[in-house]
Design a protein around this motif. Structure first.
Motif, short mmCIF file in Angstrom:
data_model
loop_
_atom_site.label_atom_id
_atom_site.label_comp_id
_atom_site.label_asym_id
_atom_site.label_seq_id
_atom_site.Cartn_x
_atom_site.Cartn_y
_atom_site.Cartn_z
N ARG A 244 1.38 4.32 -3.12
CA ARG A 244 0.95 5.70 -2.86
C ARG A 244 2.11 6.67 -2.70
O ARG A 244 1.88 7.86 -2.50
CB ARG A 244 0.09 5.74 -1.59
CG ARG A 244 -1.24 5.04 -1.75
CD ARG A 244 -1.88 4.72 -0.40
NE ARG A 244 -3.22 4.17 -0.55
CZ ARG A 244 -3.47 2.89 -0.84
NH1 ARG A 244 -2.47 2.04 -1.03
NH2 ARG A 244 -4.72 2.47 -0.96
N ARG B 180 -10.66 15.42 -11.62
CA ARG B 180 -9.40 14.70 -11.50
C ARG B 180 -9.32 14.02 -10.14
O ARG B 180 -9.57 14.64 -9.10
CB ARG B 180 -8.23 15.66 -11.68
CG ARG B 180 -6.87 15.01 -11.67
CD ARG B 180 -5.77 16.01 -11.95
NE ARG B 180 -5.75 17.08 -10.95
CZ ARG B 180 -4.81 18.02 -10.91
NH1 ARG B 180 -3.85 18.03 -11.81
NH2 ARG B 180 -4.86 18.97 -9.99
N THR B 181 -9.00 12.77 -10.13
CA THR B 181 -8.84 12.00 -8.90
C THR B 181 -7.47 11.33 -8.92
O THR B 181 -6.83 11.19 -9.97
CB THR B 181 -9.93 10.93 -8.77
OG1 THR B 181 -9.89 10.07 -9.91
CG2 THR B 181 -11.31 11.56 -8.67
N PHE B 182 -7.06 10.92 -7.75
CA PHE B 182 -5.77 10.25 -7.59
C PHE B 182 -6.01 8.86 -7.05
O PHE B 182 -6.61 8.69 -5.97
CB PHE B 182 -4.86 11.04 -6.64
CG PHE B 182 -4.50 12.40 -7.15
CD1 PHE B 182 -3.41 12.58 -7.98
CD2 PHE B 182 -5.27 13.51 -6.80
CE1 PHE B 182 -3.07 13.84 -8.45
CE2 PHE B 182 -4.94 14.76 -7.27
CZ PHE B 182 -3.85 14.93 -8.10
N LYS B 183 -5.59 7.88 -7.78
CA LYS B 183 -5.74 6.49 -7.40
C LYS B 183 -4.38 5.88 -7.15
O LYS B 183 -3.39 6.23 -7.80
CB LYS B 183 -6.47 5.71 -8.50
CG LYS B 183 -7.91 6.19 -8.73
CD LYS B 183 -8.57 5.35 -9.81
CE LYS B 183 -10.01 5.81 -10.04
NZ LYS B 183 -10.68 5.00 -11.09
N PRO B 184 -4.31 4.92 -6.22
CA PRO B 184 -3.03 4.24 -5.99
C PRO B 184 -2.56 3.50 -7.24
O PRO B 184 -3.36 3.05 -8.06
CB PRO B 184 -3.34 3.27 -4.84
CG PRO B 184 -4.57 3.81 -4.19
CD PRO B 184 -5.35 4.48 -5.28
N THR B 185 -1.28 3.36 -7.36
CA THR B 185 -0.71 2.63 -8.49
C THR B 185 -1.06 1.15 -8.39
O THR B 185 -1.02 0.57 -7.31
CB THR B 185 0.82 2.81 -8.51
OG1 THR B 185 1.12 4.20 -8.53
CG2 THR B 185 1.41 2.14 -9.73
N LYS B 186 -1.41 0.58 -9.52
CA LYS B 186 -1.76 -0.84 -9.53
C LYS B 186 -0.51 -1.67 -9.28
O LYS B 186 0.59 -1.35 -9.74
CB LYS B 186 -2.38 -1.22 -10.86
CG LYS B 186 -3.73 -0.56 -11.11
CD LYS B 186 -4.32 -1.02 -12.43
CE LYS B 186 -5.67 -0.36 -12.70
NZ LYS B 186 -6.26 -0.82 -13.98
N ARG C 34 0.83 -1.21 0.00
CA ARG C 34 0.00 0.00 0.00
C ARG C 34 0.87 1.26 0.00
O ARG C 34 0.56 2.23 -0.69
CB ARG C 34 -0.91 -0.01 1.22
CG ARG C 34 -1.98 -1.10 1.20
CD ARG C 34 -2.68 -1.18 2.54
NE ARG C 34 -3.22 0.12 2.93
CZ ARG C 34 -3.60 0.42 4.17
NH1 ARG C 34 -3.45 -0.46 5.15
NH2 ARG C 34 -4.08 1.61 4.44
#
Length: 528
Positions: A103, A192-198, A99
């Protein structure tokens, strides 16, 4: 094997896998390939969970188990909420690291942008940074405007532009001409949103590489700081550390008086501009040429970080003398020589260890049968008639032999043997002891003056003495009628201040003081 796996896998693991399988079945996928992939995925998840459980069980046997009590730092307990945090587990550590790595990319992006600005990749951005820095240095109150400006132009404006994007340009002749950006109209794009990297993606592994490099940079910087600062501040070279301490004390005293007279704004302005301009390619090349010309170039034979940490000031000075310096190094060498000469001449250290005097009291008790003084023990307390232990009826504490007397903790014997204190009256006066008779000559004993209440006047107080001394088998001497009639009556209790030495009967205890010198014990560095 299934029972073993079931014991390691909790019910939540099987439930989560079953829920995922049910969700996939509900999606309408019933082909053989989907079933095979689902079965394979379930087996992989079970194997991974089983490995984590096995590794956790193994580490639990090696790592000491946390008792749930809050950790202590410097003798003070941490807040109680810290004790409620979970302990170390392999599963939690692996999950939290994944996690965290998914991030942490935004931090590395900010680091890359800051390096690009400071390295003059885009001179306009660097000059803009210098302009903002100049305004803040000249008017420090503007530093409170920076967070607001960053929130406006770094967060809200880009978010609004992403929601209301500009029209795309086209090279076709019939395309609409770009008349400039207009924010009017309804939103044209999603927010615009920020998502964790896959996980297992390219960005995920890029973050792993950046994190690896950051850990290496931190380790190198930590070792260099330790090698530079610790040898000068840990008093391994006491003369050098003492000199730096004296200089810092003088600087503190001077700054308390003259700090308001120093133009801090202009100093910060010049220092910031010099630091940023030193990263310019042209300036950095000139600095490298100047170092190669006047300082003799790169020192390829430079010792490692560990070796630098153990070199003392004399060794470094010897290396500088053996190396032929350039013209500009003469002044630095002369300054270092002057500083070293001042340290060696003016900084005077106490080579002899600290010494103290310790005392022990030899106690003797009057025998009821033979009437002679019997050695009792060596006690750290004189056990005088008005001492707390004597009033409470406790026995004196100590050891029976001189050889068993140990020095205080952290000290060792300096003198070869114990010496009798010939100034018996002085230590009695220092402790304000009364009810005693002092010998100023001979063996320097200090006797208890006879007390009819304690020693049993008319034969009725010896039981009280035995109880006070803790002797359950103390017997009261039997006296005949003639002996009772001929026994002289003792007047009121007097101390040595109230009469001459040797006047009056003596009590059951006497003591004298022995002294011996001790010195501080050397602490081995390896024991720390």
């Amino acid at each position: 094997m299934d029972d073993l796996a079931a014991s390691f896998l909790g019910p939540g693991d099987d439930a989560s896998i079953q829920e995922e399988d049910d969700g996939q079945q509900g999606s309408g996928s019933g082909t053989d390939s989907t079933t095979t992939a689902r079965t394979l995925r379930r087996g992989i998840l079970k194997a991974a969970n089983l490995q984590d459980k096995l590794l956790e069980k193994l580490l639990a046997q090696v790592i000491p188990v946390d008792d749930g009590q809050p950790h202590e730092a410097g003798g003070n307990a941490e807040p109680s909420s810290f004790g409620e945090r979970p302990g170390f587990t392999v599963g939690a550590m692996s999950n939290n690291f994944r996690r965290f790595n998914a991030r942490i990319g935004v931090v590395f992006k900010f680091q890359a942008k800051a390096l690009r600005v400071l390295s003059w990749r885009r001179p306009t951005h660097t000059l803009s940074l210098l302009a903002v820095y100049t305004f803040v240095c000249l008017d420090p109150y503007l530093i409170f405007v920076l967070p607001l400006a960053i929130a406006l132009f770094g967060i809200f404006v880009p978010s609004f532009i992403a929601r209301h994007p500009a029209p795309t340009s086209s090279s076709e002749a019939h395309a609409v001409r770009n008349l400039g950006y207009s924010p009017r109209g309804p939103p044209l794009a999603p927010a615009r949103t920020f998502k964790p990297t896959k996980e297992l993606s390219r960005d995920f592994f890029r973050n792993l590489g950046d994190l690896q490099n950051v850990m290496d940079d931190y380790s190198v910087a930590h070792d260099k700081i330790i090698a530079l600062v610790v040898p000068k501040t840990n008093f391994s070279d006491e003369a050098l550390s003492s000199a730096i301490f004296v200089l810092l004390c003088g600087a503190c005293a001077l700054m308390t008086v003259t700090a308001h007279l120093i133009p801090w704004r202009y100093i910060c302005l010049v220092a910031g501009w010099a630091a940023i301009w030193s990263n310019h390619p042209t300036v950095s090349r000139l600095i490298g040429e100047w170092q190669a010309q006047y300082l003799g170039g790169d020192q390829k034979g430079e010792p490692s970080v560990t070796q630098q940490a153990v070199h003392d000031n004399d060794k470094k000075l010897e290396q500088i003398q053996n190396h032929p310096p350039g013209p500009s190094a003469d002044s630095s060498l002369a300054a270092e020589r002057a500083f070293d000469a001042w340290v060696r001449s003016d900084i005077i250290l106490d080579d002899a260890p600290e010494t103290r005097e310790v005392e022990i009291f030899e106690l003797q008790r009057l025998s009821d049968t033979s009437g002679e003084w019997e050695p009792w023990l060596f006690s750290p307390s004189p056990y005088d008639p008005l001492s707390a232990a004597r009033i409470a009826g406790d026995r004196p504490t100590g050891t029976r032999f001189f050889e068993d007397v140990l020095p205080p903790e952290g000290w060792e014997w300096s003198g070869k043997k114990w010496a009798l204190d010939l100034w018996s009256r002085e230590w009695v006066e220092e402790r304000i002891i009364t009810g005693v008779e002092v010998e100023t000559e001979g063996e320097r004993w200090v006797y208890d003056i006879y007390n009819e209440h304690e020693n049993g006047g008319d034969g009725g107080g010896n039981d009280d003495l035995g109880a006070a001394l803790g002797d359950g088998d103390y017997e009261t001497p039997v006296r005949s009628q003639d002996q009772s009639r001929n026994t002289p009556k003792v007047g009121p209790t007097i101390s040595w201040e109230e009469g001459e030495e040797g006047i009056g009967r003596r009590g059951s205890w006497r003591r004298r003081r022995w002294v011996r010198m001790v010195k501080r014990e050397n602490v081995d560095a390896a024991s720390n």
